[in-house]
Design a protein around this motif. Sequence first.
Motif, PDB file in Angstrom:
ATOM      1  N   GLN A 165      26.882  62.539  12.282  1.00  0.00           N
ATOM      2  CA  GLN A 165      27.994  61.859  11.612  1.00  0.00           C
ATOM      3  C   GLN A 165      27.506  60.859  10.565  1.00  0.00           C
ATOM      4  OE1 GLN A 165      30.881  60.095  14.265  1.00  0.00           O
ATOM      5  NE2 GLN A 165      30.933  61.888  15.605  1.00  0.00           N
ATOM      6  N   GLN A 166      26.318  60.317  10.790  1.00  0.00           N
ATOM      7  CA  GLN A 166      25.816  59.242   9.940  1.00  0.00           C
ATOM      8  C   GLN A 166      24.881  59.729   8.838  1.00  0.00           C
ATOM      9  OE1 GLN A 166      25.035  55.729  12.191  1.00  0.00           O
ATOM     10  NE2 GLN A 166      23.525  54.921  10.745  1.00  0.00           N
ATOM     11  N   TYR A 167      24.204  60.867   9.072  1.00  0.00           N
ATOM     12  CA  TYR A 167      23.231  61.370   8.101  1.00  0.00           C
ATOM     13  C   TYR A 167      23.563  62.814   7.721  1.00  0.00           C
ATOM     14  CZ  TYR A 167      20.512  57.323   9.659  1.00  0.00           C
ATOM     15  OH  TYR A 167      20.097  56.049   9.975  1.00  0.00           O
ATOM     16  N   ARG A 168      23.242  63.154   6.512  1.00  0.00           N
ATOM     17  CA  ARG A 168      23.551  64.496   6.024  1.00  0.00           C
ATOM     18  C   ARG A 168      22.664  65.568   6.656  1.00  0.00           C
ATOM     19  NH1 ARG A 168      24.580  64.084  -0.541  1.00  0.00           N
ATOM     20  NH2 ARG A 168      26.475  62.788  -0.441  1.00  0.00           N
ATOM     21  N   SER A 169      21.404  65.221   6.898  1.00  0.00           N
ATOM     22  CA  SER A 169      20.475  66.221   7.417  1.00  0.00           C
ATOM     23  C   SER A 169      19.556  65.610   8.464  1.00  0.00           C
ATOM     24  CB  SER A 169      19.635  66.811   6.276  1.00  0.00           C
ATOM     25  OG  SER A 169      18.921  65.776   5.615  1.00  0.00           O
ATOM     26  N   LEU A 170      18.932  66.489   9.242  1.00  0.00           N
ATOM     27  CA  LEU A 170      17.977  66.061  10.262  1.00  0.00           C
ATOM     28  C   LEU A 170      16.602  65.937   9.626  1.00  0.00           C
ATOM     29  CD1 LEU A 170      18.982  68.321  13.286  1.00  0.00           C
ATOM     30  CD2 LEU A 170      19.165  65.850  13.202  1.00  0.00           C
ATOM     31  N   THR A 171      16.094  64.732   9.544  1.00  0.00           N
ATOM     32  CA  THR A 171      14.738  64.506   9.044  1.00  0.00           C
ATOM     33  C   THR A 171      14.051  63.519   9.976  1.00  0.00           C
ATOM     34  OG1 THR A 171      15.361  62.617   7.661  1.00  0.00           O
ATOM     35  CG2 THR A 171      15.508  64.820   6.656  1.00  0.00           C
ATOM     36  N   PRO A 172      12.713  63.581  10.054  1.00  0.00           N
ATOM     37  CA  PRO A 172      12.002  62.596  10.886  1.00  0.00           C
ATOM     38  C   PRO A 172      12.355  61.164  10.509  1.00  0.00           C
ATOM     39  CG  PRO A 172      10.521  64.356  10.229  1.00  0.00           C
ATOM     40  CD  PRO A 172      11.802  64.592   9.500  1.00  0.00           C
ATOM     41  N   SER A 173      12.510  60.908   9.227  1.00  0.00           N
ATOM     42  CA  SER A 173      12.818  59.552   8.771  1.00  0.00           C
ATOM     43  C   SER A 173      14.174  59.077   9.274  1.00  0.00           C
ATOM     44  CB  SER A 173      12.787  59.496   7.237  1.00  0.00           C
ATOM     45  OG  SER A 173      13.118  58.199   6.773  1.00  0.00           O
ATOM     46  N   SER A 174      15.189  59.952   9.166  1.00  0.00           N
ATOM     47  CA  SER A 174      16.533  59.550   9.596  1.00  0.00           C
ATOM     48  C   SER A 174      16.611  59.387  11.105  1.00  0.00           C
ATOM     49  CB  SER A 174      17.565  60.583   9.127  1.00  0.00           C
ATOM     50  OG  SER A 174      17.396  61.825   9.796  1.00  0.00           O
ATOM     51  N   ILE A 175      15.884  60.224  11.847  1.00  0.00           N
ATOM     52  CA  ILE A 175      15.891  60.142  13.309  1.00  0.00           C
ATOM     53  C   ILE A 175      15.218  58.860  13.781  1.00  0.00           C
ATOM     54  CG2 ILE A 175      14.982  61.197  15.421  1.00  0.00           C
ATOM     55  CD1 ILE A 175      15.346  63.927  14.012  1.00  0.00           C
ATOM     56  N   ILE A 176      14.091  58.513  13.170  1.00  0.00           N
ATOM     57  CA  ILE A 176      13.390  57.283  13.529  1.00  0.00           C
ATOM     58  C   ILE A 176      14.234  56.062  13.183  1.00  0.00           C
ATOM     59  CG2 ILE A 176      11.401  55.839  12.915  1.00  0.00           C
ATOM     60  CD1 ILE A 176       9.822  58.505  12.663  1.00  0.00           C
ATOM     61  N   GLU A 177      14.858  56.096  12.005  1.00  0.00           N
ATOM     62  CA  GLU A 177      15.719  54.988  11.609  1.00  0.00           C
ATOM     63  C   GLU A 177      16.873  54.813  12.588  1.00  0.00           C
ATOM     64  OE1 GLU A 177      18.516  53.536   7.819  1.00  0.00           O
ATOM     65  OE2 GLU A 177      17.227  55.293   7.632  1.00  0.00           O
ATOM     66  N   PHE A 178      17.466  55.929  13.016  1.00  0.00           N
ATOM     67  CA  PHE A 178      18.630  55.885  13.899  1.00  0.00           C
ATOM     68  C   PHE A 178      18.257  55.402  15.298  1.00  0.00           C
ATOM     69  CE2 PHE A 178      22.043  58.038  16.458  1.00  0.00           C
ATOM     70  CZ  PHE A 178      23.101  57.337  15.917  1.00  0.00           C
ATOM     71  N   LEU A 179      17.132  55.874  15.835  1.00  0.00           N
ATOM     72  CA  LEU A 179      16.782  55.562  17.226  1.00  0.00           C
ATOM     73  C   LEU A 179      16.000  54.261  17.392  1.00  0.00           C
ATOM     74  CD1 LEU A 179      15.879  59.038  18.755  1.00  0.00           C
ATOM     75  CD2 LEU A 179      18.042  57.804  18.787  1.00  0.00           C
ATOM     76  N   ILE A 180      15.460  53.730  16.315  1.00  0.00           N
ATOM     77  CA  ILE A 180      14.736  52.463  16.433  1.00  0.00           C
ATOM     78  C   ILE A 180      15.496  51.313  15.784  1.00  0.00           C
ATOM     79  CG2 ILE A 180      12.644  51.199  15.795  1.00  0.00           C
ATOM     80  CD1 ILE A 180      11.077  53.763  16.007  1.00  0.00           C
ATOM     81  N   LEU A 181      15.988  51.516  14.561  1.00  0.00           N
ATOM     82  CA  LEU A 181      16.504  50.402  13.770  1.00  0.00           C
ATOM     83  C   LEU A 181      18.017  50.232  13.808  1.00  0.00           C
ATOM     84  CD1 LEU A 181      14.275  50.936  10.589  1.00  0.00           C
ATOM     85  CD2 LEU A 181      13.748  49.644  12.671  1.00  0.00           C
TER      86      LEU A 181
END
Length: 320
Positions: free
Chosen positions: A215-231
């Motif tokens: 819902q928050q990001y357009r695509s699955l990328t390592p960067s977006s996943i790390i940002e979502f789960l840590i920050l």
Amino acid sequence: MLSRVANSVYWMHRYIERAENYARFMSVNFNLALDLPPNVDQQWEPLLIATADNDLFKKYYKQPTRENVIQFMTFDKRNPNSILMCLSNARENARTIREIISKEMWEHLNQFYMMVRDTPPKQQWELGQTQTFLTEIRNSTQLFYGIIDATITRNEAWHFGRLGRFMERADKTSRFLDVKYFTLLPEVELVGSTIDLMIWSAVLKSVSAYNMHRQQYRSLTPSSIIEFLILDRMFPRAVGHCIRQAELSLYEISGNNITNGFGNSAERLISKLRTDIEFTETADIFRAGLHQYLDDLQTRINDIGAAIFQTYFDSKPIEV
């Protein structure tokens, strides 16, 4: 509140949260193993390494097979972090503080423990009902938290429990991400491939974050996943959110005003970690190295736990 009582409340919540997270570890790895191509070996040892249970496992088992890892992480009484032992310890802590928890809490936790204790491990694997069993663990944990929210006064005991829950959750979310490091594929060219993306998706699913991430990001990328789960500050299993909520409860317990600064070492350490996370960007994490960053994060969370113990639970000599 007596330090003994506060300690029991704190660890009851930590053990319950740990049991649920171990169930999540195994459940998602089960699904990942089913989705991987036939030529890719199933990997169960990364779960042991990420949870720091690898050395103890090697004392009792020869190979990290699926059956051995599940047995060790679920029912093995020699493993203090197994689901059975976590629930046993949570139940024992609850038994000693029956007077401050609700009747519904005790009854559910008692039933929860006996459900796991009375489950024959061999029967579970023979019937192929492992996933159903692990789902029951997660659902029972969520029901326990719902009972707490509906039946417990928001007093010191509630905040100590909440503190324990979020401290444990922050640590385990970092370890879910660390599994990705220990599951790296041997061929460099496979990084960024469909298989690599499948493993990253499994990390999201392990903390029930897949739908919220999409819902928050357009695509699955390592960067977006790390940002979502840590920050991320809003998702309930993100490290940043967990540390912030633990900090709020810690200041509520002491009665200190968070805007006026810390009042003890535990508050200082947790406020510093929360601030560092808020001012961190994903580029900083990649620059430091994901595993190195997570390793440092877990060390700092452990240091906060030690400071909480020294501040509120440790027996101090009486000055004459």
